[in-house]
Design an enzyme around this catalytic site. Sequence first.
Site, PDB file in Angstrom:
ATOM      1  CB  THR A   1      -0.911  -0.005   1.246  1.00 36.75           C
ATOM      2  OG1 THR A   1      -1.492   1.289   1.413  1.00 36.75           O
ATOM      3  CG2 THR A   1      -0.162  -0.342   2.526  1.00 36.75           C
ATOM      4  CG  ASP A   2      -1.169   4.983  -0.780  1.00 37.29           C
ATOM      5  OD1 ASP A   2      -1.619   4.374   0.210  1.00 37.29           O
ATOM      6  OD2 ASP A   2      -1.843   5.800  -1.445  1.00 37.29           O
ATOM      7  CD  GLU A   3      -3.013   3.772   4.741  1.00 38.53           C
ATOM      8  OE1 GLU A   3      -2.737   3.542   5.916  1.00 38.53           O
ATOM      9  OE2 GLU A   3      -4.169   3.957   4.330  1.00 38.53           O
TER      10      GLU A   3
ATOM     11  CE1 TYR B   1      -3.645  -2.365   5.997  1.00 37.62           C
ATOM     12  CE2 TYR B   1      -3.240  -0.055   5.480  1.00 37.62           C
ATOM     13  CZ  TYR B   1      -3.462  -1.361   5.059  1.00 37.62           C
ATOM     14  OH  TYR B   1      -3.496  -1.658   3.712  1.00 37.62           O
TER      15      TYR B   1
ATOM     16  CE  LYS C   1      -0.629  -4.493   3.088  1.00 37.47           C
ATOM     17  NZ  LYS C   1      -1.063  -5.796   2.508  1.00 37.47           N
TER      18      LYS C   1
HETATM   19  P1  NAD Z   1     -10.496  -6.601   2.646  1.00 36.86           P
HETATM   20  O1  NAD Z   1     -10.421  -6.239   4.090  1.00 36.86           O
HETATM   21  O2  NAD Z   1     -11.716  -6.255   1.881  1.00 36.86           O
HETATM   22  O3  NAD Z   1     -10.294  -8.182   2.497  1.00 36.86           O
HETATM   23  C1  NAD Z   1      -9.282  -8.872   3.173  1.00 36.86           C
HETATM   24  C2  NAD Z   1      -9.512 -10.370   2.948  1.00 36.86           C
HETATM   25  O4  NAD Z   1      -8.443 -11.073   3.604  1.00 36.86           O
HETATM   26  C3  NAD Z   1     -10.828 -10.886   3.522  1.00 36.86           C
HETATM   27  O5  NAD Z   1     -11.472 -11.719   2.590  1.00 36.86           O
HETATM   28  C4  NAD Z   1     -10.402 -11.663   4.747  1.00 36.86           C
HETATM   29  O6  NAD Z   1     -11.267 -12.740   5.079  1.00 36.86           O
HETATM   30  C5  NAD Z   1      -9.019 -12.161   4.332  1.00 36.86           C
HETATM   31  N1  NAD Z   1      -8.159 -12.452   5.469  1.00 36.86           N
HETATM   32  C6  NAD Z   1      -7.907 -11.635   6.546  1.00 36.86           C
HETATM   33  N2  NAD Z   1      -7.098 -12.260   7.415  1.00 36.86           N
HETATM   34  C7  NAD Z   1      -6.796 -13.474   6.868  1.00 36.86           C
HETATM   35  C8  NAD Z   1      -5.988 -14.559   7.277  1.00 36.86           C
HETATM   36  N3  NAD Z   1      -5.328 -14.525   8.449  1.00 36.86           N
HETATM   37  N4  NAD Z   1      -5.894 -15.632   6.474  1.00 36.86           N
HETATM   38  C9  NAD Z   1      -6.573 -15.679   5.311  1.00 36.86           C
HETATM   39  N5  NAD Z   1      -7.368 -14.692   4.870  1.00 36.86           N
HETATM   40  C10 NAD Z   1      -7.473 -13.594   5.644  1.00 36.86           C
HETATM   41  O7  NAD Z   1      -9.199  -6.019   1.973  1.00 36.86           O
HETATM   42  P2  NAD Z   1      -8.982  -5.215   0.595  1.00 36.86           P
HETATM   43  O8  NAD Z   1      -9.386  -3.812   0.797  1.00 36.86           O
HETATM   44  O9  NAD Z   1      -9.545  -6.011  -0.509  1.00 36.86           O
HETATM   45  O10 NAD Z   1      -7.385  -5.214   0.523  1.00 36.86           O
HETATM   46  C11 NAD Z   1      -6.692  -6.314  -0.076  1.00 36.86           C
HETATM   47  C12 NAD Z   1      -5.201  -6.047   0.001  1.00 36.86           C
HETATM   48  O11 NAD Z   1      -4.887  -4.847  -0.683  1.00 36.86           O
HETATM   49  C13 NAD Z   1      -4.670  -5.884   1.418  1.00 36.86           C
HETATM   50  O12 NAD Z   1      -3.400  -6.508   1.489  1.00 36.86           O
HETATM   51  C14 NAD Z   1      -4.544  -4.380   1.587  1.00 36.86           C
HETATM   52  O13 NAD Z   1      -3.551  -4.044   2.525  1.00 36.86           O
HETATM   53  C15 NAD Z   1      -4.159  -3.971   0.182  1.00 36.86           C
HETATM   54  N6  NAD Z   1      -4.532  -2.590  -0.172  1.00 36.86           N
HETATM   55  C16 NAD Z   1      -5.850  -2.214  -0.149  1.00 36.86           C
HETATM   56  C17 NAD Z   1      -6.199  -0.925  -0.556  1.00 36.86           C
HETATM   57  C18 NAD Z   1      -7.626  -0.458  -0.563  1.00 36.86           C
HETATM   58  O14 NAD Z   1      -7.870   0.706  -0.862  1.00 36.86           O
HETATM   59  N7  NAD Z   1      -8.605  -1.303  -0.252  1.00 36.86           N
HETATM   60  C19 NAD Z   1      -5.194  -0.044  -0.965  1.00 36.86           C
HETATM   61  C20 NAD Z   1      -3.860  -0.454  -0.909  1.00 36.86           C
HETATM   62  C21 NAD Z   1      -3.551  -1.751  -0.558  1.00 36.86           C
HETATM   63  O1  DAU Z   2      -4.091   4.276   0.775  1.00 40.99           O
HETATM   64  C1  DAU Z   2      -4.328   2.893   0.709  1.00 40.99           C
HETATM   65  C2  DAU Z   2      -5.103   2.488   1.926  1.00 40.99           C
HETATM   66  O2  DAU Z   2      -6.393   3.058   1.780  1.00 40.99           O
HETATM   67  C3  DAU Z   2      -5.209   0.980   2.123  1.00 40.99           C
HETATM   68  O3  DAU Z   2      -3.926   0.464   2.339  1.00 40.99           O
HETATM   69  C4  DAU Z   2      -6.122   0.651   3.295  1.00 40.99           C
HETATM   70  O4  DAU Z   2      -6.306  -0.750   3.396  1.00 40.99           O
HETATM   71  C5  DAU Z   2      -7.450   1.329   3.066  1.00 40.99           C
HETATM   72  O5  DAU Z   2      -8.301   1.105   4.182  1.00 40.99           O
HETATM   73  C6  DAU Z   2      -7.276   2.817   2.842  1.00 40.99           C
HETATM   74  O6  DAU Z   2      -6.818   3.506   4.028  1.00 40.99           O
HETATM   75  P1  DAU Z   2      -7.367   4.985   4.396  1.00 40.99           P
HETATM   76  O7  DAU Z   2      -7.180   5.201   5.821  1.00 40.99           O
HETATM   77  O8  DAU Z   2      -6.852   6.000   3.444  1.00 40.99           O
HETATM   78  O9  DAU Z   2      -8.898   4.745   4.007  1.00 40.99           O
HETATM   79  P2  DAU Z   2     -10.276   5.002   4.758  1.00 40.99           P
HETATM   80  O10 DAU Z   2     -11.336   4.568   3.822  1.00 40.99           O
HETATM   81  O11 DAU Z   2     -10.309   4.442   6.120  1.00 40.99           O
HETATM   82  O12 DAU Z   2     -10.295   6.592   4.886  1.00 40.99           O
HETATM   83  C7  DAU Z   2     -10.128   7.434   3.760  1.00 40.99           C
HETATM   84  C8  DAU Z   2     -10.077   8.874   4.258  1.00 40.99           C
HETATM   85  O13 DAU Z   2     -11.356   9.228   4.789  1.00 40.99           O
HETATM   86  C9  DAU Z   2      -9.085   9.108   5.388  1.00 40.99           C
HETATM   87  O14 DAU Z   2      -8.537  10.418   5.266  1.00 40.99           O
HETATM   88  C10 DAU Z   2      -9.938   9.037   6.647  1.00 40.99           C
HETATM   89  C11 DAU Z   2     -11.258   9.605   6.176  1.00 40.99           C
HETATM   90  N1  DAU Z   2     -12.450   9.072   6.856  1.00 40.99           N
HETATM   91  C12 DAU Z   2     -12.627   7.731   6.892  1.00 40.99           C
HETATM   92  C13 DAU Z   2     -13.731   7.179   7.516  1.00 40.99           C
HETATM   93  C14 DAU Z   2     -13.916   5.678   7.562  1.00 40.99           C
HETATM   94  C15 DAU Z   2     -13.403   9.944   7.391  1.00 40.99           C
HETATM   95  O15 DAU Z   2     -13.266  11.180   7.335  1.00 40.99           O
HETATM   96  N2  DAU Z   2     -14.493   9.404   8.012  1.00 40.99           N
HETATM   97  C16 DAU Z   2     -14.706   8.066   8.102  1.00 40.99           C
HETATM   98  O16 DAU Z   2     -15.721   7.641   8.690  1.00 40.99           O
END
Ligand code: NAD
Ligand code: DAU
Length: 347
Positions: free
Chosen positions: A134-136, A159, A163
């Site tokens: 992730t970019d985080e 988190y 990561k």
């Molecule tokens: P999500 O939370 O929607 O899904 C995570 C999945 O992983 C779920 O199906 C869960 O059951 C499974 N899981 C969790 N713990 C597990 C374990 N111990 N063993 C097996 N399975 C397990 O996540 P997402 O948003 O689809 O993110 C997927 C990946 O992409 C993650 O690695 C996340 O860090 C990365 N990522 C997500 C975003 C985003 O914006 N959603 C951005 C950057 C990176």
């Molecule tokens: O940048 C990539 C990441 O994006 C992924 O690695 C993470 O898995 C994913 O959860 C996400 O993280 P963020 O913290 O950026 O996403 P989130 O959706 O939680 O929040 C997006 C922005 O909105 C952040 O600035 C916090 C704000 N926010 C979020 C929630 C849930 C609010 O203001 N109110 C809210 O209720």
Amino acid sequence: MHDELRQLTGTILVTGGMGFIGSNFVRYLLREHPAARIVNLDKVTYAGNPRNLADLTEEPRYVFVQADVRDGEALGKALTAHGVDQIVHFAAETHVDRSILGAGDFIRTNVEGTQVLLDAARAAGVRRFLHISTDEVYGTLGSSGAFVEESPILPNSPYAASKAGADVLARAYHVTYGLPVIITRTCNNYGPFQFPEKFIPLMIVNAFRDVPLPIYGDGLYVREWLHVEDHCRALARVLAEGRPGEVYNIGSGEERTNLEVVREILRLTGKPETLLTTVKDRPGHDRRYALDHAKLRRELGWAPAIPFAAGLRQAVEWYRGHEAWWQEILSGEYRSYYQQQYGERTA
Ligand code: NAD
Ligand code: DAU
């Protein structure tokens, strides 16, 4: 239409395929890469939802294995029994706010789980290990500039730290053991099947229900938004043609403040701005993320295709059309999480 570049073949283990990006990726592969077979290994945590792929039960190129990525024996069996030769590792605990409430599961799954999976991958001799980061991991930015692949790793939330641990472990397995690891780091994804704890789906379902939309702090935090379908296309490209040992940023250039996004959601759902509620900020809240993805464009010819305005409209329509999907989530564990996270904030 199939991806114009190299077709994926063989058997791909997707971890976390019941989650948001994983389930979209499984669908994408089945549709666009007809020679590939998929093993989806997922523990099915609160964020994993079998309904996301419920229509695949009859699909001959798809197998589901319920297991924890920390279970080395189950991993070994799945890899051998299905002849897996590539891994795409999505499985993780993914929500920043939950990591602030408690970091334990984040370390166990994201760090330890990745280590166990890397060892299983070594033992199986896979030809690709695509690690989804992730970019985080880069930390936060001021009002200008963008992270490149060489930017320092400076995570700020539990988190992001977990990561980052996984990310540098994956790199170390490439350097130490020659495991063919490729790392991708992407920005905020959005689109169908995203769990409504995340910003965009949370705001959409709250708007539909006339529940206040909780904006953390001043709402001027900036995120870069990538449609999940564009992300899946990039991942398939990296898996097929990326170079082992390399890191690829996957961005969109679509930066928005949180307030801009929420105002657009209110407009698209036809709801009043009075629903918008400013609440106590997230501790350690990263101000801005932005990725430079020139390397991916240059080396692999990928570019995002879905503009944010169109993608957000499409996402709102998807949630409008899938109320049963999100209502079921809202009736479960989500309630107590919501109360814990927002109860005091919105009181
Ligand atoms: P999500 O939370 O929607 O899904 C995570 C999945 O992983 C779920 O199906 C869960 O059951 C499974 N899981 C969790 N713990 C597990 C374990 N111990 N063993 C097996 N399975 C397990 O996540 P997402 O948003 O689809 O993110 C997927 C990946 O992409 C993650 O690695 C996340 O860090 C990365 N990522 C997500 C975003 C985003 O914006 N959603 C951005 C950057 C990176
Ligand atoms: O940048 C990539 C990441 O994006 C992924 O690695 C993470 O898995 C994913 O959860 C996400 O993280 P963020 O913290 O950026 O996403 P989130 O959706 O939680 O929040 C997006 C922005 O909105 C952040 O600035 C916090 C704000 N926010 C979020 C929630 C849930 C609010 O203001 N109110 C809210 O209720």
